[in-house]
Design an enzyme around this catalytic site. Sequence first.
Site, PDB file in Angstrom:
ATOM      1  CG  ASN A   1      52.020 -25.897 -27.623  1.00 21.97           C
ATOM      2  OD1 ASN A   1      51.438 -25.240 -26.755  1.00 21.97           O
ATOM      3  ND2 ASN A   1      52.038 -25.203 -28.689  1.00 21.97           N
ATOM      4  CG  LEU A   2      59.243 -24.520 -27.159  1.00 19.58           C
ATOM      5  CD1 LEU A   2      60.431 -24.331 -27.773  1.00 19.58           C
ATOM      6  CD2 LEU A   2      59.631 -25.279 -26.205  1.00 19.58           C
ATOM      7  CG  HIS A   3      54.961 -21.747 -22.117  1.00 15.19           C
ATOM      8  ND1 HIS A   3      55.619 -21.069 -20.781  1.00 15.19           N
ATOM      9  CD2 HIS A   3      53.852 -22.695 -22.103  1.00 15.19           C
ATOM     10  CE1 HIS A   3      55.643 -21.875 -20.603  1.00 15.19           C
ATOM     11  NE2 HIS A   3      55.314 -23.453 -21.315  1.00 15.19           N
TER      12      HIS A   3
ATOM     13  N   GLY B   1      57.825 -19.432 -20.485  1.00 16.46           N
ATOM     14  CA  GLY B   1      58.541 -20.268 -19.594  1.00 16.46           C
ATOM     15  C   GLY B   1      59.163 -21.485 -20.047  1.00 16.46           C
ATOM     16  CG  HIS B   2      58.751 -24.532 -23.139  1.00 15.98           C
ATOM     17  ND1 HIS B   2      57.558 -24.540 -23.463  1.00 15.98           N
ATOM     18  CD2 HIS B   2      58.891 -25.399 -22.215  1.00 15.98           C
ATOM     19  CE1 HIS B   2      56.348 -25.639 -22.664  1.00 15.98           C
ATOM     20  NE2 HIS B   2      57.594 -26.017 -22.225  1.00 15.98           N
TER      21      HIS B   2
ATOM     22  CD  GLN C   1      56.206 -37.562 -20.656  1.00 14.73           C
ATOM     23  OE1 GLN C   1      57.620 -36.978 -20.855  1.00 14.73           O
ATOM     24  NE2 GLN C   1      56.445 -36.336 -20.096  1.00 14.73           N
TER      25      GLN C   1
ATOM     26  CG  ASP D   1      56.382 -29.512 -15.318  1.00 14.24           C
ATOM     27  OD1 ASP D   1      54.799 -30.424 -15.171  1.00 14.24           O
ATOM     28  OD2 ASP D   1      57.069 -29.411 -15.930  1.00 14.24           O
TER      29      ASP D   1
ATOM     30  CG  LEU E   1      53.451 -18.312 -18.244  1.00 12.65           C
ATOM     31  CD1 LEU E   1      55.079 -17.695 -19.307  1.00 12.65           C
ATOM     32  CD2 LEU E   1      52.452 -18.061 -19.031  1.00 12.65           C
ATOM     33  CB  SER E   2      50.672 -24.989 -18.693  1.00 10.83           C
ATOM     34  OG  SER E   2      50.586 -26.416 -19.058  1.00 10.83           O
TER      35      SER E   2
END
Length: 281
Positions: free
Chosen positions: A28-30, A32-33, A57, A145, A179-180
Amino acid sequence: MQIISTTQELRGRLKSEPSVAFVPTMGNLHQGHLALVRQAREHGRCVVVSIFVNPLQFGPNEDFAKYPRTFEQDCEKLAGLADVVFAPTVADLYPEPQQVYVEPPPVANELCGAFRPGHFRGVATVVLKLFNIVQPRAAVFGKKDYQQLHVIRAMARQLNLPLEIVAGETLRAGDGLALSSRNGYLGAEERAEAVRLYRNLARIRESIVAGNLDFPALERGAIDDLEAHGWCVEYVLVRAADSLASAQAGELNLVVLAAAWLGKTRLIDNLEICLNADKDL
Ligand code: PAF
């Protein structure tokens, strides 16, 4: 760009790669990634991105099942940026029940860890497995994170892992919201409200830089403001940036971290506060 879905095939592909830079993700890349992937290019000749939603996790009542899986769009975004996408199945990465875990440091039970028991154990375990499979010379993790980055750095140091952990800056929307992938859960009204988390952290940072070191009062002020606007706050805490231990007056490198629920969406954010460099903010 090659897409590889088994550990065996990946090992074969990377056997003769002397310098791999790695970005682990849950997809689910944005942007930020993608910034982390661009950064990885500076640290290795071959850039590998993993896409794996790691069941280990997630707690039993968390969003593992509904976590957005957008593999095709993710690959389109990575084309031209990554050399290899590694997207193993759960069965490939966990062919038998995982009974051996990485025990993260005690700070993993605080902050997010206090509300997500076992989360960082699951993160550290999958990341070590991925490191062993990919064998990168560097791996890039986002500061968004912050506690995760801290745990991974401690693991790499204390287990003598032969790689460099590189930190990537948090990317923000125009209004400041970090961004997340989970921002996609927000409805339109919630999205407009979501920036309040960042604004409160920014207010705390400004106050500290201006000389107000009453951390509990600053934390309380942010919690009150968020709760008054319908948020359910897990924590807002000022900590020492290096250790994530409670911040003492006199500490120069601080970080203010927060986690809070807006409706059904849990958002986290943090801001570093460097008292020397930020003096003229
Ligand atoms: O930050 C994430 O997306 C995940 O926690 C990670 C590091 C890929 C491990 O599953």
